[in-house]
Design an enzyme around this catalytic site. Structure first.
Site, short mmCIF file in Angstrom:
data_model
loop_
_atom_site.label_atom_id
_atom_site.label_comp_id
_atom_site.label_asym_id
_atom_site.label_seq_id
_atom_site.Cartn_x
_atom_site.Cartn_y
_atom_site.Cartn_z
N GLU A 1 0.84 -1.21 0.00
CA GLU A 1 0.00 0.00 0.00
C GLU A 1 0.87 1.25 0.00
OE1 GLU A 1 -2.43 -1.31 3.46
OE2 GLU A 1 -4.10 -0.85 2.13
N GLU B 1 -3.54 -9.53 3.33
CA GLU B 1 -4.35 -9.25 4.52
C GLU B 1 -5.46 -10.27 4.75
OE1 GLU B 1 -3.19 -6.97 2.51
OE2 GLU B 1 -2.71 -5.10 3.54
#
Ligand code: 3HC
Ligand code: NAI
Length: 692
Positions: free
Chosen positions: A104, A124
């Protein structure tokens, strides 16, 4: 040591994150990055920025240890927003892994230069959460919805070349990545290139059916899991509404998921595996190098084990007594690698290297220069003792001998040898070259050198290697045997295979007890049962449903029929003949069948395993509950989102488990159901397997 430092190289500011072991975005990193970016913005000598990492990897994610605790400012998405907002171009220099919050962060940079060996991913969902800092909205703007969903909902990382092709990376280098990123930034400045903000790129257009199809796909591949579905929701929102809205929505969903029982269990699984693969008391200094391995017995397991070594670049001498079996094993190895080439998993040159590194032979003498030999012959004490003696006779005195026995006593196997200190167990799971789990077995006389070496070897083979003690079936098979016994008892008492299997699958196992039996082969289960008849109780001996099914020539999937029938595509269907066989068997033996509830099936399966797990801990066969959970997660398909049997036991509570065990004892007798002392103590003291 500062978590984030920054230096000027010409007119480019190089910001370096240094937060061992994996440069996770802990609070100090987030704060340091924020400060460094603000400083760079206000500094006239800085024209562009490179963000790089010290150590073995780029940022491998948010700090998982901070999850579930009160959030500390600044939030990662604020840091990424600040980086992306920079008026000066920002280039990420990625080596090792850019995972989760790490990717990210990289996506918030304006450009990405990747090392040829880098891996990029949004794992995730494997932790029960979703990317919480704009990962999905940014990734789909660069790589499209399908790729973003495969990476986020599927949790699958991609390599550097794929990242370049997908538009996630802008340049790939086989040289020093930081230098390459600096050169990239310089070129950019020379060409008048500017900041390119991912959030300002248009979102791809996408029909709602795409998201419906994705939901169905991830429902099938990640049954019962919340996070992959939430990833699809965020992707849909990203396409349907603006960037800011979908980031806010993603953060909200992240917050909701991070404290969920699934996320807690998946975090537990992550850390349990790291504990379990590092047994206490072993020293890295004791590890001896393994340059060449031997495998004796070229059957199902021997062939797979040989491939484990070949895959890790270790040459193998494969000894077999039967020429035809040996030839067929070599053919299987060749076929597997040809298939890998066809599927693009390995290059043709690699296939040749691996095949050339295999020396098939009928002669034990060829083992003379092996550093370790794994025995995988028939599961028979006499045969194995003889084979181990032949191995020892032909081996250097310092070389190690491992047995792949499923149930036999390793101390008894080692007893007749001259150097029992060199003997250990390496219990691979079928198919050995695919299954991640390896139970390394510590014999009473195994030397620290032997144990440290097989543990390091397990890692080199890409296995999740857990050290266990000698016991009938070690940890995994011993617990499974308890569940298996209950499953067969329930068949005679009133259940049918499809009900038992449905309950286990609904709990999250990939397949039920009887589907598993059919896959592994009922003849194998039957032979195992015959070899153990003297150790079985009267009721277990009398419970002969398996004997009748095998006598009918139904050996499982390989014969097209077992507990179920299978068509040419191995599609399973319920067979009324089996239901009849089970009902008739009970009638003949005077057993009045009754309706058995799903709840009873689940309790009897799980509590039988948990109780045995508690005994295994008390006896020291497993040193820690993490060892048991890791074994069940990696070798037996225990649903990861439930954390493993011992973690799940804590969720239920020892008091409840003991109460139900007593209930089942009242039905079947204490011979089958007696609460383990450890569980009783936990019930009494309010204890648990894991500290709360
Ligand atoms: N947070 C905290 N600790 C971490 C961590 C993380 N994200 N990743 C790894 N560690 C720790 C491990 O616990 C281990 O600690 P130990 O030595 O005390 O046991 C140490 O780092 C080394 O890890 P490994 O033994 O796993 O080392 P490997 O070299 O085999 O693997 C890795 C390195 C590929 C980076 C692997 O550790 C990994 O996959 N880590 C998890 C990556 C991940 O899931 N990231 C996403 C996190 S969630 C997130 O980012 C949310 C965001 O969207 C806000
Ligand atoms: P298998 O029957 O497929 O292979 C055994 C091989 O050993 C045969 O090819 C046989 O010819 C060979 N052999 C026997 N005596 C020999 C000797 N003296 N010298 C050289 N070769 C000899 O059996 P499988 O399934 O591969 O099992 C091997 C071992 O692995 C057993 O101990 C078994 O319990 C264990 N194991 C099996 C698993 C499975 O799922 N099949 C899983 C984990 C362990």
């Amino acid at each position: 040591m500062q978590a984030v430092s920054s230096t000027l190289s010409g007119n480019i500011r190089v910001i370096v994150i240094d937060n061992p072991p994996v440069n996770a975005t802990s609070q100090a990193v987030r704060a340091g990055l924020m400060q460094a970016v603000e400083q760079a913005a206000g500094d006239d000598d800085t024209h562009a920025i490179v963000i790089a990492c010290a150590g073995a990897t780029f940022v491998a994610g948010a700090d998982i240890k901070e999850f579930g605790k009160p959030p500390l400012d600044p939030h990662l998405s604020e840091v990424i927003h600040a980086i992306e907002s920079s008026a000066k171009p920002v280039v990420a220099a990625i080596h090792g892994s850019a995972l989760g919050g790490g990717l990210e962060l990289a996506l918030g940079c304006h450009y990405r230069v990747v090392d040829g060996k880098a891996r990029l991913g949004l794992p995730e969902s494997t932790l029960g959460i979703i990317p919480g800092a704009g990962g999905i909205p940014r990734l789909l703007r660069l790589a499209g919805v399908d790729k973003a969903l495969d990476m986020a909902a599927g949790g699958k990382p991609i390599g550097a070349a794929e990242a370049l092709e997908a538009g996630v990376a802008d340049a790939l280098t086989q040289e020093d990545v930081r230098a390459a990123a600096l050169a990239f930034a310089q070129r950019l400045l020379a060409e008048g290139g500017a900041a390119r903000r991912t959030r300002e790129l248009p979102a791809p257009g996408c029909e709602s059916q795409v998201f419906e199809a994705a939901r169905a796909k991830f429902q099938a591949s990640h049954r019962g899991q919340l996070a992959p579905q939430a990833c699809v929701d965020v992707a849909e929102r990203s396409v349907a509404s603006g960037f800011e809205d979908s980031v806010a929505y993603g953060r909200e969903r992240f917050r909701e998921l991070v404290t969920s029982p699934q996320a807690q269990a998946l975090r537990h699984a992550f850390f349990a595996e790291r504990v379990a693969t590092k047994p206490a008391g072993l020293s890295a200094d004791e590890v001896v190098p393994i340059r060449k391995a031997g495998v004796v017995g070229a059957g199902t397991m021997g062939t797979g084990i040989a491939m484990c070594f070949l895959n890790a670049g270790i040459p193998v001498v494969l000894v077999e007594q039967n020429e035809t079996v040996l030839a067929s094993s070599v053919e299987t190895v060749g076929k597997t690698y040809r298939n890998d080439v066809a599927k693009g998993r390995i290059a043709e040159a690699m296939q040749r290297t691996r095949c050339d590194a295999l020396t098939p032979t009928l002669r034990y003498e060829s083992l003379h220069d092996c550093d370790i030999v794994v025995e995988a012959v028939f599961e028979d004490m006499g045969v194995k003792q003889q084979v181990l003696a032949s191995i020892e006779e032909n081996l250097r005195p310092d070389a190690l001998i491992a047995t792949n026995t499923s149930f036999l006593d390793i101390d008894a196997l080692a007893a007749g040898l001259r150097r029992p200190e060199n003997v250990v167990g390496m219990h691979f799971f079928s198919p050995a070259h695919i299954m991640k789990l390896l139970e390394n077995v510590r014999g009473a006389r195994s030397s620290p050198r032997a144990l440290a070496t097989i543990q390091a070897l397990g890692k080199r083979l890409g296995k999740v290697a857990v050290m266990v003690g000698v016991s009938d079936g070690f940890v995994g098979n011993r617990m499974l045997a308890r569940r298996t016994r209950e499953c067969y008892f329930m068949l005679e008492e009133g259940a049918l295979p499809e009900q038992v299997d449905r309950v286990l699958c609904e709990f999250g196992f990939p397949m039920g007890q009887f589907q598993l039996n059919d896959l592994a082969g009922l003849d194998v289960a039957w032979r195992n049962r015959q070899s153990r008849l003297d150790r079985l109780s009267e009721r277990e001996v009398a419970c002969n449903i398996l004997d009748e099914i095998v006598a009918a020539g139904r050996h499982g999937q390989k014969t097209g029929a077992g507990f179920y029938t299978y068509d040419a595509q191995r599609k399973r269907s319920v067979d009324p003949a089996i239901s009849e066989l089970i009902v008739r068997n009970a009638e003949r033996r005077g057993i009045a069948r009754r309706a058995i509830s799903d709840e009873e099936i689940l309790e009897r399966c799980l509590y039988a395993m948990i109780n045995e797990g508690a005994l295994i801990l008390e006896e020291g066969v497993a040193s820690r509950p993490e060892d048991i959970d890791t074994i069940w997660l990696n070798g037996y398909g225990f649903p990861r989102f439930r954390g493993g049997p011992m973690f799940h036991a804590d969720r239920i509570g020892a008091a409840r488990i003991c109460e139900r065990i007593r209930h089942y004892a009242s039905q079947a007798g204490e011979q089958y159901w007696t609460p383990a002392p450890l569980l009783l103590a936990q019930a009494r003291d309010g204890g648990a397997f894991y500290a709360r």
